[in-house]
Design a protein around this motif. Sequence first.
Motif, PDB file in Angstrom:
ATOM      1  N   LYS A 135       0.821  -1.210   0.000  1.00  0.00           N
ATOM      2  CA  LYS A 135       0.000   0.000   0.000  1.00  0.00           C
ATOM      3  C   LYS A 135       0.859   1.266   0.000  1.00  0.00           C
ATOM      4  O   LYS A 135       1.970   1.277   0.525  1.00  0.00           O
ATOM      5  CB  LYS A 135      -0.932   0.001   1.204  1.00  0.00           C
ATOM      6  CG  LYS A 135      -1.966  -1.120   1.164  1.00  0.00           C
ATOM      7  CD  LYS A 135      -2.900  -1.054   2.355  1.00  0.00           C
ATOM      8  CE  LYS A 135      -3.935  -2.165   2.300  1.00  0.00           C
ATOM      9  NZ  LYS A 135      -4.852  -2.138   3.465  1.00  0.00           N
ATOM     10  N   SER A 136       0.268   2.330  -0.565  1.00  0.00           N
ATOM     11  CA  SER A 136       0.961   3.617  -0.609  1.00  0.00           C
ATOM     12  C   SER A 136       0.830   4.332   0.733  1.00  0.00           C
ATOM     13  O   SER A 136       0.050   3.930   1.600  1.00  0.00           O
ATOM     14  CB  SER A 136       0.359   4.492  -1.715  1.00  0.00           C
ATOM     15  OG  SER A 136      -0.990   4.822  -1.402  1.00  0.00           O
ATOM     16  N   PHE A 137       1.578   5.421   0.864  1.00  0.00           N
ATOM     17  CA  PHE A 137       1.542   6.196   2.105  1.00  0.00           C
ATOM     18  C   PHE A 137       0.141   6.744   2.374  1.00  0.00           C
ATOM     19  O   PHE A 137      -0.349   6.677   3.506  1.00  0.00           O
ATOM     20  CB  PHE A 137       2.553   7.347   2.023  1.00  0.00           C
ATOM     21  CG  PHE A 137       2.397   8.356   3.125  1.00  0.00           C
ATOM     22  CD1 PHE A 137       2.883   8.101   4.399  1.00  0.00           C
ATOM     23  CD2 PHE A 137       1.741   9.565   2.888  1.00  0.00           C
ATOM     24  CE1 PHE A 137       2.726   9.029   5.421  1.00  0.00           C
ATOM     25  CE2 PHE A 137       1.581  10.492   3.904  1.00  0.00           C
ATOM     26  CZ  PHE A 137       2.077  10.223   5.171  1.00  0.00           C
ATOM     27  N   ASP A 138      -0.500   7.281   1.346  1.00  0.00           N
ATOM     28  CA  ASP A 138      -1.839   7.860   1.519  1.00  0.00           C
ATOM     29  C   ASP A 138      -2.851   6.809   1.958  1.00  0.00           C
ATOM     30  O   ASP A 138      -3.714   7.072   2.812  1.00  0.00           O
ATOM     31  CB  ASP A 138      -2.309   8.521   0.218  1.00  0.00           C
ATOM     32  CG  ASP A 138      -1.520   9.783  -0.099  1.00  0.00           C
ATOM     33  OD1 ASP A 138      -1.027  10.415   0.855  1.00  0.00           O
ATOM     34  OD2 ASP A 138      -1.395  10.130  -1.290  1.00  0.00           O
ATOM     35  N   GLU A 139      -2.766   5.628   1.387  1.00  0.00           N
ATOM     36  CA  GLU A 139      -3.673   4.545   1.776  1.00  0.00           C
ATOM     37  C   GLU A 139      -3.435   4.129   3.223  1.00  0.00           C
ATOM     38  O   GLU A 139      -4.386   3.913   3.988  1.00  0.00           O
ATOM     39  CB  GLU A 139      -3.486   3.340   0.853  1.00  0.00           C
ATOM     40  CG  GLU A 139      -4.022   3.539  -0.553  1.00  0.00           C
ATOM     41  CD  GLU A 139      -3.763   2.328  -1.433  1.00  0.00           C
ATOM     42  OE1 GLU A 139      -4.702   1.878  -2.106  1.00  0.00           O
ATOM     43  OE2 GLU A 139      -2.615   1.824  -1.427  1.00  0.00           O
ATOM     44  N   LEU A 140      -2.166   4.042   3.594  1.00  0.00           N
ATOM     45  CA  LEU A 140      -1.829   3.671   4.970  1.00  0.00           C
ATOM     46  C   LEU A 140      -2.314   4.728   5.961  1.00  0.00           C
ATOM     47  O   LEU A 140      -2.790   4.397   7.053  1.00  0.00           O
ATOM     48  CB  LEU A 140      -0.316   3.488   5.107  1.00  0.00           C
ATOM     49  CG  LEU A 140       0.284   2.277   4.379  1.00  0.00           C
ATOM     50  CD1 LEU A 140       1.804   2.317   4.450  1.00  0.00           C
ATOM     51  CD2 LEU A 140      -0.246   0.976   4.985  1.00  0.00           C
ATOM     52  N   LEU A 141      -2.202   5.993   5.558  1.00  0.00           N
ATOM     53  CA  LEU A 141      -2.661   7.079   6.426  1.00  0.00           C
ATOM     54  C   LEU A 141      -4.169   6.997   6.644  1.00  0.00           C
ATOM     55  O   LEU A 141      -4.650   7.094   7.785  1.00  0.00           O
ATOM     56  CB  LEU A 141      -2.282   8.432   5.816  1.00  0.00           C
ATOM     57  CG  LEU A 141      -2.784   9.677   6.562  1.00  0.00           C
ATOM     58  CD1 LEU A 141      -2.255   9.705   7.994  1.00  0.00           C
ATOM     59  CD2 LEU A 141      -2.369  10.950   5.820  1.00  0.00           C
ATOM     60  N   GLN A 142      -4.905   6.803   5.565  1.00  0.00           N
ATOM     61  CA  GLN A 142      -6.360   6.708   5.680  1.00  0.00           C
ATOM     62  C   GLN A 142      -6.781   5.489   6.498  1.00  0.00           C
ATOM     63  O   GLN A 142      -7.716   5.559   7.305  1.00  0.00           O
ATOM     64  CB  GLN A 142      -6.992   6.652   4.281  1.00  0.00           C
ATOM     65  CG  GLN A 142      -6.846   7.934   3.480  1.00  0.00           C
ATOM     66  CD  GLN A 142      -7.412   9.148   4.193  1.00  0.00           C
ATOM     67  OE1 GLN A 142      -8.487   9.081   4.786  1.00  0.00           O
ATOM     68  NE2 GLN A 142      -6.685  10.251   4.154  1.00  0.00           N
ATOM     69  N   ASN A 143      -6.092   4.382   6.304  1.00  0.00           N
ATOM     70  CA  ASN A 143      -6.409   3.169   7.068  1.00  0.00           C
ATOM     71  C   ASN A 143      -6.109   3.355   8.554  1.00  0.00           C
ATOM     72  O   ASN A 143      -6.872   2.910   9.418  1.00  0.00           O
ATOM     73  CB  ASN A 143      -5.615   1.979   6.528  1.00  0.00           C
ATOM     74  CG  ASN A 143      -6.096   1.536   5.161  1.00  0.00           C
ATOM     75  OD1 ASN A 143      -7.211   1.863   4.749  1.00  0.00           O
ATOM     76  ND2 ASN A 143      -5.265   0.797   4.438  1.00  0.00           N
ATOM     77  N   ALA A 144      -4.994   4.012   8.839  1.00  0.00           N
ATOM     78  CA  ALA A 144      -4.610   4.247  10.234  1.00  0.00           C
ATOM     79  C   ALA A 144      -5.609   5.176  10.919  1.00  0.00           C
ATOM     80  O   ALA A 144      -5.975   4.972  12.083  1.00  0.00           O
ATOM     81  CB  ALA A 144      -3.202   4.836  10.297  1.00  0.00           C
ATOM     82  N   ILE A 145      -6.054   6.189  10.195  1.00  0.00           N
ATOM     83  CA  ILE A 145      -7.045   7.124  10.748  1.00  0.00           C
ATOM     84  C   ILE A 145      -8.371   6.412  10.989  1.00  0.00           C
ATOM     85  O   ILE A 145      -9.010   6.590  12.031  1.00  0.00           O
ATOM     86  CB  ILE A 145      -7.238   8.325   9.791  1.00  0.00           C
ATOM     87  CG1 ILE A 145      -5.956   9.161   9.740  1.00  0.00           C
ATOM     88  CG2 ILE A 145      -8.421   9.185  10.234  1.00  0.00           C
ATOM     89  CD1 ILE A 145      -5.931  10.173   8.620  1.00  0.00           C
ATOM     90  N   ALA A 146      -8.783   5.598  10.016  1.00  0.00           N
ATOM     91  CA  ALA A 146     -10.042   4.860  10.159  1.00  0.00           C
ATOM     92  C   ALA A 146      -9.978   3.875  11.319  1.00  0.00           C
ATOM     93  O   ALA A 146     -10.986   3.611  11.983  1.00  0.00           O
ATOM     94  CB  ALA A 146     -10.358   4.122   8.862  1.00  0.00           C
TER      95      ALA A 146
END
Length: 202
Positions: free
Chosen positions: A45-56
């Motif tokens: 996964k990309s950084f943006d995807e990881l960020l969104q997943n971590a926030i969720a």
Amino acid sequence: MKLTVEQEEKISQYVFDQGLKIPSLSDDVIDHLCCVIESELGKEKSFDELLQNAIADIAPNGLADLENKTIFLLNSKRILLMKKLMYLIGFIGSVTLTTGITFKLLSYPGANVLFIIGFLTLLLVFMPLYAIDRYKVAISKTISERLKVILGLTAAIITGLSGLFKLMHLQGTQILLLAGAFIFAVGYLPFFFFTMYKKSIA
């Protein structure tokens, strides 16, 4: 894989943009997001995807909701005490009002005093406290939810006072009644049905 300075700044900026009012919570959220993303960075996964997943994962309903829950936990004893006081006042006001009505029907002395005390306790003490409690719940929601609480309380108090003025044969009854009805019809009801509509299509 270690985060770059740019990625760390992006995480910090995202948390800052959420408008959290507790600095320590913001720092903890940033640290948590950085740790979670670092542990997964470099994989599929990309950084943006990881960020969104971590926030969720940490705050499914948003960071504002997380902050509200944190505030509640930090102030839970005080909040519960205020709720107990609010409902106790509501109970006392209801009993006093009911007693006043009963005394009035039985032509007992003190009926008017009990009725007025109970009515004003419910109208000017319990209802504002209840509205404040509801407003705190709605404060993280849309402005329509907050305005609905404010306008509903205002309309209820003004209309209630008009009824009291009528019973006591005081002047200004019609003005209060018209003002309360206007705020209810033009102010409260549109927001009420608008929020109902939004919930129905959500």
